[in-house]
Design a protein around this motif. Structure first.
Motif, PDB file in Angstrom:
ATOM      1  N   VAL A 133     -11.680  26.223  -9.561  1.00  0.00           N
ATOM      2  CA  VAL A 133     -12.125  27.615  -9.731  1.00  0.00           C
ATOM      3  C   VAL A 133     -12.678  28.123  -8.400  1.00  0.00           C
ATOM      4  CG1 VAL A 133     -13.840  29.109 -10.850  1.00  0.00           C
ATOM      5  CG2 VAL A 133     -12.526  27.485 -12.216  1.00  0.00           C
ATOM      6  N   GLY A 134     -13.506  27.329  -7.757  1.00  0.00           N
ATOM      7  CA  GLY A 134     -14.070  27.712  -6.464  1.00  0.00           C
ATOM      8  C   GLY A 134     -13.004  27.937  -5.409  1.00  0.00           C
ATOM      9  N   ARG A 135     -12.008  27.051  -5.347  1.00  0.00           N
ATOM     10  CA  ARG A 135     -10.922  27.201  -4.366  1.00  0.00           C
ATOM     11  C   ARG A 135     -10.162  28.508  -4.594  1.00  0.00           C
ATOM     12  NH1 ARG A 135     -10.628  21.599  -4.729  1.00  0.00           N
ATOM     13  NH2 ARG A 135      -9.188  21.582  -6.468  1.00  0.00           N
ATOM     14  N   ARG A 136      -9.854  28.785  -5.849  1.00  0.00           N
ATOM     15  CA  ARG A 136      -9.108  30.012  -6.154  1.00  0.00           C
ATOM     16  C   ARG A 136      -9.944  31.263  -5.888  1.00  0.00           C
ATOM     17  NH1 ARG A 136      -5.420  28.978 -11.538  1.00  0.00           N
ATOM     18  NH2 ARG A 136      -4.619  26.926 -10.952  1.00  0.00           N
ATOM     19  N   MET A 137     -11.218  31.192  -6.201  1.00  0.00           N
ATOM     20  CA  MET A 137     -12.106  32.329  -5.904  1.00  0.00           C
ATOM     21  C   MET A 137     -12.163  32.556  -4.397  1.00  0.00           C
ATOM     22  SD  MET A 137     -13.326  33.702  -8.735  1.00  0.00           S
ATOM     23  CE  MET A 137     -14.742  34.628  -8.134  1.00  0.00           C
ATOM     24  N   GLU A 138     -12.294  31.485  -3.630  1.00  0.00           N
ATOM     25  CA  GLU A 138     -12.357  31.588  -2.172  1.00  0.00           C
ATOM     26  C   GLU A 138     -11.053  32.149  -1.613  1.00  0.00           C
ATOM     27  OE1 GLU A 138     -13.714  31.438   1.709  1.00  0.00           O
ATOM     28  OE2 GLU A 138     -14.891  31.169  -0.116  1.00  0.00           O
ATOM     29  N   LYS A 139      -9.935  31.736  -2.178  1.00  0.00           N
ATOM     30  CA  LYS A 139      -8.642  32.225  -1.701  1.00  0.00           C
ATOM     31  C   LYS A 139      -8.515  33.730  -1.920  1.00  0.00           C
ATOM     32  CE  LYS A 139      -3.697  31.425  -2.134  1.00  0.00           C
ATOM     33  NZ  LYS A 139      -2.644  30.678  -2.814  1.00  0.00           N
ATOM     34  N   LYS A 140      -8.983  34.206  -3.067  1.00  0.00           N
ATOM     35  CA  LYS A 140      -8.873  35.630  -3.385  1.00  0.00           C
ATOM     36  C   LYS A 140      -9.986  36.446  -2.724  1.00  0.00           C
ATOM     37  CE  LYS A 140      -8.175  38.896  -7.072  1.00  0.00           C
ATOM     38  NZ  LYS A 140      -7.260  39.106  -8.152  1.00  0.00           N
ATOM     39  N   PHE A 141     -11.183  35.866  -2.627  1.00  0.00           N
ATOM     40  CA  PHE A 141     -12.351  36.565  -2.078  1.00  0.00           C
ATOM     41  C   PHE A 141     -12.905  35.730  -0.928  1.00  0.00           C
ATOM     42  CE2 PHE A 141     -12.165  37.583  -6.627  1.00  0.00           C
ATOM     43  CZ  PHE A 141     -12.056  38.969  -6.568  1.00  0.00           C
ATOM     44  N   LEU A 142     -12.325  35.889   0.240  1.00  0.00           N
ATOM     45  CA  LEU A 142     -12.700  35.106   1.411  1.00  0.00           C
ATOM     46  C   LEU A 142     -14.212  35.158   1.624  1.00  0.00           C
ATOM     47  CD1 LEU A 142     -11.488  33.401   3.630  1.00  0.00           C
ATOM     48  CD2 LEU A 142     -11.343  35.452   5.035  1.00  0.00           C
ATOM     49  N   GLY A 143     -14.825  34.008   1.766  1.00  0.00           N
ATOM     50  CA  GLY A 143     -16.264  33.910   1.950  1.00  0.00           C
ATOM     51  C   GLY A 143     -17.023  33.699   0.652  1.00  0.00           C
ATOM     52  N   TYR A 144     -16.310  33.669  -0.468  1.00  0.00           N
ATOM     53  CA  TYR A 144     -16.958  33.511  -1.779  1.00  0.00           C
ATOM     54  C   TYR A 144     -17.817  32.246  -1.846  1.00  0.00           C
ATOM     55  CZ  TYR A 144     -17.546  32.549  -6.731  1.00  0.00           C
ATOM     56  OH  TYR A 144     -18.076  32.253  -7.955  1.00  0.00           O
ATOM     57  N   LEU A 145     -17.316  31.149  -1.318  1.00  0.00           N
ATOM     58  CA  LEU A 145     -18.018  29.872  -1.454  1.00  0.00           C
ATOM     59  C   LEU A 145     -19.230  29.747  -0.543  1.00  0.00           C
ATOM     60  CD1 LEU A 145     -15.106  27.325  -1.923  1.00  0.00           C
ATOM     61  CD2 LEU A 145     -16.699  28.188  -3.636  1.00  0.00           C
ATOM     62  N   LYS A 146     -19.374  30.651   0.406  1.00  0.00           N
ATOM     63  CA  LYS A 146     -20.527  30.604   1.288  1.00  0.00           C
ATOM     64  C   LYS A 146     -21.787  30.840   0.446  1.00  0.00           C
ATOM     65  CE  LYS A 146     -19.673  32.449   5.305  1.00  0.00           C
ATOM     66  NZ  LYS A 146     -19.537  33.435   6.374  1.00  0.00           N
ATOM     67  N   GLY A 147     -22.656  29.888   0.436  1.00  0.00           N
ATOM     68  CA  GLY A 147     -23.898  30.038  -0.327  1.00  0.00           C
ATOM     69  C   GLY A 147     -23.810  29.614  -1.774  1.00  0.00           C
ATOM     70  N   VAL A 148     -22.625  29.227  -2.258  1.00  0.00           N
ATOM     71  CA  VAL A 148     -22.494  28.770  -3.644  1.00  0.00           C
ATOM     72  C   VAL A 148     -22.962  27.334  -3.729  1.00  0.00           C
ATOM     73  CG1 VAL A 148     -20.860  28.234  -5.498  1.00  0.00           C
ATOM     74  CG2 VAL A 148     -20.600  30.347  -4.192  1.00  0.00           C
ATOM     75  N   GLU A 149     -23.825  27.059  -4.672  1.00  0.00           N
ATOM     76  CA  GLU A 149     -24.324  25.690  -4.862  1.00  0.00           C
ATOM     77  C   GLU A 149     -23.871  25.178  -6.219  1.00  0.00           C
ATOM     78  OE1 GLU A 149     -28.489  25.184  -4.165  1.00  0.00           O
ATOM     79  OE2 GLU A 149     -28.473  26.681  -2.576  1.00  0.00           O
ATOM     80  N   TYR A 150     -23.420  23.951  -6.249  1.00  0.00           N
ATOM     81  CA  TYR A 150     -23.043  23.315  -7.502  1.00  0.00           C
ATOM     82  C   TYR A 150     -24.236  22.542  -8.024  1.00  0.00           C
ATOM     83  CZ  TYR A 150     -18.230  24.461  -6.412  1.00  0.00           C
ATOM     84  OH  TYR A 150     -17.072  25.140  -6.132  1.00  0.00           O
ATOM     85  N   GLU A 151     -24.435  22.602  -9.331  1.00  0.00           N
ATOM     86  CA  GLU A 151     -25.590  21.937  -9.929  1.00  0.00           C
ATOM     87  C   GLU A 151     -25.497  20.432  -9.875  1.00  0.00           C
ATOM     88  OE1 GLU A 151     -26.658  23.403 -13.744  1.00  0.00           O
ATOM     89  OE2 GLU A 151     -26.658  25.467 -13.073  1.00  0.00           O
ATOM     90  N   ASN A 152     -24.321  19.867 -10.140  1.00  0.00           N
ATOM     91  CA  ASN A 152     -24.202  18.412 -10.061  1.00  0.00           C
ATOM     92  C   ASN A 152     -22.804  18.013  -9.823  1.00  0.00           C
ATOM     93  OD1 ASN A 152     -22.907  18.124 -12.636  1.00  0.00           O
ATOM     94  ND2 ASN A 152     -24.874  18.076 -13.638  1.00  0.00           N
TER      95      ASN A 152
END
Length: 85
Positions: free
Chosen positions: A66-85
């Motif tokens: 999900v994160g990879r696809r979000m990043e592909k569509k919305f460049l920079g999406y994963l910047k600052g995203v933290e995974y809980e575990n």
């Protein structure tokens, strides 16, 4: 939800849209991905944890996709995203 609760949620959404005009588009796309990759496979947030109370490996893989696809569509999406575990 109470009227005051709904009003608070509406304000919070509008504030987020003010900071990021693509916020609602991101929410919609994320919901589509979660339906396709998570819920349609029988996962819920009550059955996705292992005995150690951490996400099962296959669930973590879904979230990473999900994160990879979000990043592909919305460049920079994963910047600052933290995974809980």
């Amino acid at each position: 939800m109470t009227t005051k609760g709904q009003e608070a949620l509406d304000r919070a959404i509008q504030e987020e849209v003010g900071r990021d005009p693509t916020f609602l588009e991101k929410c919609e796309y994320h919901a589509e991905l979660m339906q396709e990759l998570f819920y349609s496979k029988g996962w819920t947030f009550t059955n996705c944890n292992g005995d150690d109370d951490k996400y099962k490996p296959e669930v973590k893989a879904i979230f990473e996709e999900v994160g990879r696809r979000m990043e592909k569509k919305f460049l920079g999406y994963l910047k600052g995203v933290e995974y809980e575990n």
